[in-house]
Design a protein around this motif. Structure first.
Motif, PDB file in Angstrom:
ATOM      1  N   GLY A   1       0.464  -1.462   0.241  1.00 23.34           N
ATOM      2  CA  GLY A   1      -0.203   0.040  -0.509  1.00 23.34           C
ATOM      3  C   GLY A   1       0.999   1.400  -0.081  1.00 23.34           C
ATOM      4  O   GLY A   1       0.346   2.289   0.727  1.00 23.34           O
ATOM      5  N   HIS A   2       1.729   1.213  -1.333  1.00 23.58           N
ATOM      6  CA  HIS A   2       3.023   1.994  -0.796  1.00 23.58           C
ATOM      7  C   HIS A   2       2.642   2.854  -2.207  1.00 23.58           C
ATOM      8  O   HIS A   2       3.053   1.807  -3.068  1.00 23.58           O
ATOM      9  CB  HIS A   2       4.086   1.696  -0.352  1.00 23.58           C
ATOM     10  CG  HIS A   2       4.408   1.396   0.710  1.00 23.58           C
ATOM     11  ND1 HIS A   2       4.554   2.090   1.663  1.00 23.58           N
ATOM     12  CD2 HIS A   2       4.263   0.335   1.650  1.00 23.58           C
ATOM     13  CE1 HIS A   2       4.363   1.005   3.452  1.00 23.58           C
ATOM     14  NE2 HIS A   2       4.342   0.214   2.977  1.00 23.58           N
ATOM     15  N   ARG A   3       2.892   4.693  -2.194  1.00 24.65           N
ATOM     16  CA  ARG A   3       3.436   4.996  -3.394  1.00 24.65           C
ATOM     17  C   ARG A   3       4.215   5.118  -3.925  1.00 24.65           C
ATOM     18  O   ARG A   3       4.486   4.218  -5.512  1.00 24.65           O
ATOM     19  CB  ARG A   3       2.543   6.229  -2.967  1.00 24.65           C
ATOM     20  CG  ARG A   3       2.758   7.356  -5.090  1.00 24.65           C
ATOM     21  CD  ARG A   3       1.740   8.870  -4.664  1.00 24.65           C
ATOM     22  NE  ARG A   3       1.650   8.885  -5.750  1.00 24.65           N
ATOM     23  CZ  ARG A   3       2.680  10.200  -6.163  1.00 24.65           C
ATOM     24  NH1 ARG A   3       3.504  10.394  -5.342  1.00 24.65           N
ATOM     25  NH2 ARG A   3       2.594  10.733  -7.125  1.00 24.65           N
TER      26      ARG A   3
ATOM     27  N   PHE B   1       6.629   9.543  -0.710  1.00 24.00           N
ATOM     28  CA  PHE B   1       5.977  10.427  -1.661  1.00 24.00           C
ATOM     29  C   PHE B   1       4.711  10.242  -1.667  1.00 24.00           C
ATOM     30  O   PHE B   1       3.838   9.523  -2.372  1.00 24.00           O
ATOM     31  CB  PHE B   1       6.709   9.911  -3.031  1.00 24.00           C
ATOM     32  CG  PHE B   1       7.807  10.667  -3.221  1.00 24.00           C
ATOM     33  CD1 PHE B   1       8.196  12.393  -2.483  1.00 24.00           C
ATOM     34  CD2 PHE B   1       8.934  10.178  -4.733  1.00 24.00           C
ATOM     35  CE1 PHE B   1       9.427  13.180  -3.008  1.00 24.00           C
ATOM     36  CE2 PHE B   1       9.589  11.439  -4.390  1.00 24.00           C
ATOM     37  CZ  PHE B   1      10.190  12.316  -3.965  1.00 24.00           C
ATOM     38  N   GLY B   2       3.930  11.077  -1.291  1.00 21.30           N
ATOM     39  CA  GLY B   2       2.489  11.308  -1.973  1.00 21.30           C
ATOM     40  C   GLY B   2       2.007  11.754  -3.032  1.00 21.30           C
ATOM     41  O   GLY B   2       2.618  12.323  -3.855  1.00 21.30           O
TER      42      GLY B   2
ATOM     43  N   GLU C   1       4.110  11.163   3.758  1.00 24.10           N
ATOM     44  CA  GLU C   1       4.142  11.036   4.982  1.00 24.10           C
ATOM     45  C   GLU C   1       4.992   9.916   5.272  1.00 24.10           C
ATOM     46  O   GLU C   1       6.369   9.434   4.562  1.00 24.10           O
ATOM     47  CB  GLU C   1       3.326   9.318   4.343  1.00 24.10           C
ATOM     48  CG  GLU C   1       2.151   9.425   3.800  1.00 24.10           C
ATOM     49  CD  GLU C   1       0.619   8.126   3.510  1.00 24.10           C
ATOM     50  OE1 GLU C   1       0.041   8.503   3.322  1.00 24.10           O
ATOM     51  OE2 GLU C   1       1.697   7.281   3.559  1.00 24.10           O
ATOM     52  N   LEU C   2       5.390  10.097   6.830  1.00 21.49           N
ATOM     53  CA  LEU C   2       6.187   9.297   7.450  1.00 21.49           C
ATOM     54  C   LEU C   2       5.175   7.880   7.811  1.00 21.49           C
ATOM     55  O   LEU C   2       4.494   8.556   9.543  1.00 21.49           O
ATOM     56  CB  LEU C   2       7.133  10.368   8.122  1.00 21.49           C
ATOM     57  CG  LEU C   2       8.208   9.375   9.108  1.00 21.49           C
ATOM     58  CD1 LEU C   2       9.632   8.807   8.675  1.00 21.49           C
ATOM     59  CD2 LEU C   2       9.117  10.288  10.512  1.00 21.49           C
ATOM     60  N   ASN C   3       5.758   6.701   7.776  1.00 27.00           N
ATOM     61  CA  ASN C   3       5.095   5.862   8.592  1.00 27.00           C
ATOM     62  C   ASN C   3       6.509   4.821   9.243  1.00 27.00           C
ATOM     63  O   ASN C   3       7.181   4.669   9.081  1.00 27.00           O
ATOM     64  CB  ASN C   3       5.165   4.659   7.545  1.00 27.00           C
ATOM     65  CG  ASN C   3       3.807   5.363   7.028  1.00 27.00           C
ATOM     66  OD1 ASN C   3       2.524   5.141   7.277  1.00 27.00           O
ATOM     67  ND2 ASN C   3       4.057   5.998   5.348  1.00 27.00           N
ATOM     68  N   LEU C   4       4.996   4.480  10.278  1.00 27.42           N
ATOM     69  CA  LEU C   4       5.887   3.572  10.767  1.00 27.42           C
ATOM     70  C   LEU C   4       5.790   2.167  10.351  1.00 27.42           C
ATOM     71  O   LEU C   4       4.386   1.301  10.362  1.00 27.42           O
ATOM     72  CB  LEU C   4       6.024   3.637  12.704  1.00 27.42           C
ATOM     73  CG  LEU C   4       6.087   2.625  13.370  1.00 27.42           C
ATOM     74  CD1 LEU C   4       7.457   2.495  13.108  1.00 27.42           C
ATOM     75  CD2 LEU C   4       5.669   3.232  15.241  1.00 27.42           C
ATOM     76  N   ILE C   5       6.577   1.480   9.980  1.00 24.94           N
ATOM     77  CA  ILE C   5       6.570  -0.038   9.405  1.00 24.94           C
ATOM     78  C   ILE C   5       5.955  -1.198  10.207  1.00 24.94           C
ATOM     79  O   ILE C   5       6.851  -1.361  11.407  1.00 24.94           O
ATOM     80  CB  ILE C   5       7.431  -0.032   7.826  1.00 24.94           C
ATOM     81  CG1 ILE C   5       7.282   1.289   7.569  1.00 24.94           C
ATOM     82  CG2 ILE C   5       7.061  -1.949   7.529  1.00 24.94           C
ATOM     83  CD1 ILE C   5       6.180   0.530   6.749  1.00 24.94           C
TER      84      ILE C   5
ATOM     85  N   ARG D   1       2.691  18.527   3.190  1.00 29.03           N
ATOM     86  CA  ARG D   1       1.975  19.177   2.528  1.00 29.03           C
ATOM     87  C   ARG D   1       3.172  19.269   1.385  1.00 29.03           C
ATOM     88  O   ARG D   1       3.522  19.458   1.569  1.00 29.03           O
ATOM     89  CB  ARG D   1       1.530  20.750   1.890  1.00 29.03           C
ATOM     90  CG  ARG D   1      -0.174  20.792   3.022  1.00 29.03           C
ATOM     91  CD  ARG D   1      -0.957  20.165   2.376  1.00 29.03           C
ATOM     92  NE  ARG D   1      -1.827  20.801   3.499  1.00 29.03           N
ATOM     93  CZ  ARG D   1      -3.311  20.080   3.032  1.00 29.03           C
ATOM     94  NH1 ARG D   1      -3.540  19.085   1.806  1.00 29.03           N
ATOM     95  NH2 ARG D   1      -4.536  20.503   3.596  1.00 29.03           N
ATOM     96  N   THR D   2       2.966  17.752   0.530  1.00 27.03           N
ATOM     97  CA  THR D   2       3.302  18.139  -1.081  1.00 27.03           C
ATOM     98  C   THR D   2       4.399  19.229  -0.653  1.00 27.03           C
ATOM     99  O   THR D   2       6.052  18.878  -0.893  1.00 27.03           O
ATOM    100  CB  THR D   2       3.166  17.779  -1.889  1.00 27.03           C
ATOM    101  OG1 THR D   2       2.332  18.258  -2.664  1.00 27.03           O
ATOM    102  CG2 THR D   2       2.481  16.316  -1.980  1.00 27.03           C
TER     103      THR D   2
END
Length: 361
Positions: free
Chosen positions: A214-216, A234-235, A241-245, A273-274
């Motif tokens: 589910g990553h772009r 990257f959005g 985003e910063l995600n904890l995996i 925001r991008t």
């Protein structure tokens, strides 16, 4: 700690945007970009080297010297960590640069240099023997993993060895959004494999190198002091985003972008925001994640602990050094930071691109 717990610890932070977090809650007051922190600051202590062309991946050798990949020139250069002297260690055969593709991430382990690159038909990871001595050259490439979808955009490319000794890779969905939700595709994923490219023991999908989906377009990987994996992504038009995996979890793309509060997906711990980010490489140092911004042209610091207000991110060097591609922890409160003005999207100045020496205090 799970992703939801980490989000609570960080106060569900948002970027320095007035647009809100998309989760129905009020945004915490934002610091002005580049404003000084009460507990931490970072400064440029000097320029290690300059005149690099399309630098992308950076990896540290055991003695501290750096290897730097050139996305468009297909080469790997060694940079002396004390003098900044550059020496070419080899050109990687089979690299086909184009768009966002080319010679991308690097990692070093046990006498091997690992490289993620765009080939004629796919993105792939290879490894090459390298002695590490003065004048040593790269050996012939050995394919570790192939079949990662390639495109003009969203090729991912960051690779790193985790504390478990396994090799991780962040990939993109090449602009074909449905690949991110397909466990059968290597696109739009974080992958976890043995150093030889086999599915790592304990992976969530038996017989697969897929670790999360589910990553772009994953661009940064780093582990904190507790061994937790963080990833920058990257959005599209709204939220970076910063995600904890966590293994086997779904991070939502293309169903959601940013925080959505949908039970099937994991929300990011922080979002921007991008225009303020377009995050690339990340590093962990001083109880914080440091995140290089391309379009945002700034270095973000996201605290993971301490008494700072709600863990708000703060920005440094806003539009001072142009596009920033890779940040790497160097130990003893130091970071390496590469600029990315020669990647066809910047405005190169004399000396670009550079590796900057940062001191955190």
């Amino acid at each position: 700690m799970g992703a939801v717990g980490a989000a609570a610890v960080l106060g569900l932070v948002v970027g320095c945007s007035s647009g809100g977090g998309g989760d129905g809650g009020a945004s915490p007051p934002a610091k002005e970009p580049g404003s000084p922190s009460a507990t931490a600051a970072v400064r440029v202590a000097g320029t290690l080297t300059e005149d690099l062309k399309s630098p992308w991946g950076v990896a540290a050798l055991p003695g501290g010297d750096l290897l730097v990949s050139s996305r468009d020139e297909r080469t790997i250069t060694r940079v002396d960590a004390k003098t900044g002297e550059k020496s070419l260690v080899g050109e990687v055969p089979g690299v086909v640069p184009g768009g966002e593709g080319g010679l991308l991430g690097l990692a070093v382990r046990d006498g091997w240099v690992y490289a993620y690159f765009t080939a004629e038909s796919d993105n792939r990871i290879v490894r090459m023997r390298y002695g590490g001595g003065s004048g040593d050259r790269l050996g012939a490439p050995e394919v570790v993993l192939s079949g990662i979808p390639k495109g003009n955009v969203h090729n991912g490319g960051r690779i790193a060895f985790g504390p478990d000794g396994m090799l991780y890779a962040g990939t993109g969905e090449r602009g074909e959004t449905g690949l991110a939700q397909s466990v059968g595709s290597l696109g739009g994923k974080i992958l976890r494999m043995t150093p030889e490219g086999e599915p790592a023991p304990g992976n969530p999908f038996p017989g697969s190198v897929v670790y999360s989906l589910g990553h772009r377009n994953v661009q940064g990987l780093a582990w904190d002091a507790d061994g937790r994996l963080w990833a920058a992504e990257f959005g599209q038009n709204t939220w970076d985003e910063l995600n904890l995996i966590e293994p086997g979890k779904n991070y939502g793309w293309p169903k959601v972008e940013g925080r959505a509060g949908v039970s099937d997906f994991v929300d990011p711990v922080a979002q921007w925001r991008t225009a303020e980010a377009s995050p690339s490489g990340i590093a962990y140092a001083g109880d914080a994640i440091w995140m290089a911004g391309l379009r945002g042209e700034r270095l973000w610091r996201i605290p993971l602990s301490g008494a700072e207000r709600s863990g708000d991110p703060e920005a440094f060097f806003v539009e001072e050094y142009g596009r920033l591609r890779t940040v790497l922890a160097a130990g003893d409160g130091r970071l390496w930071l590469t600029t990315s003005e020669t990647d066809t999207r910047g405005t190169p100045a004399p000396g670009d691109d550079k590796i900057l020496r940062l001191e955190v205090r």
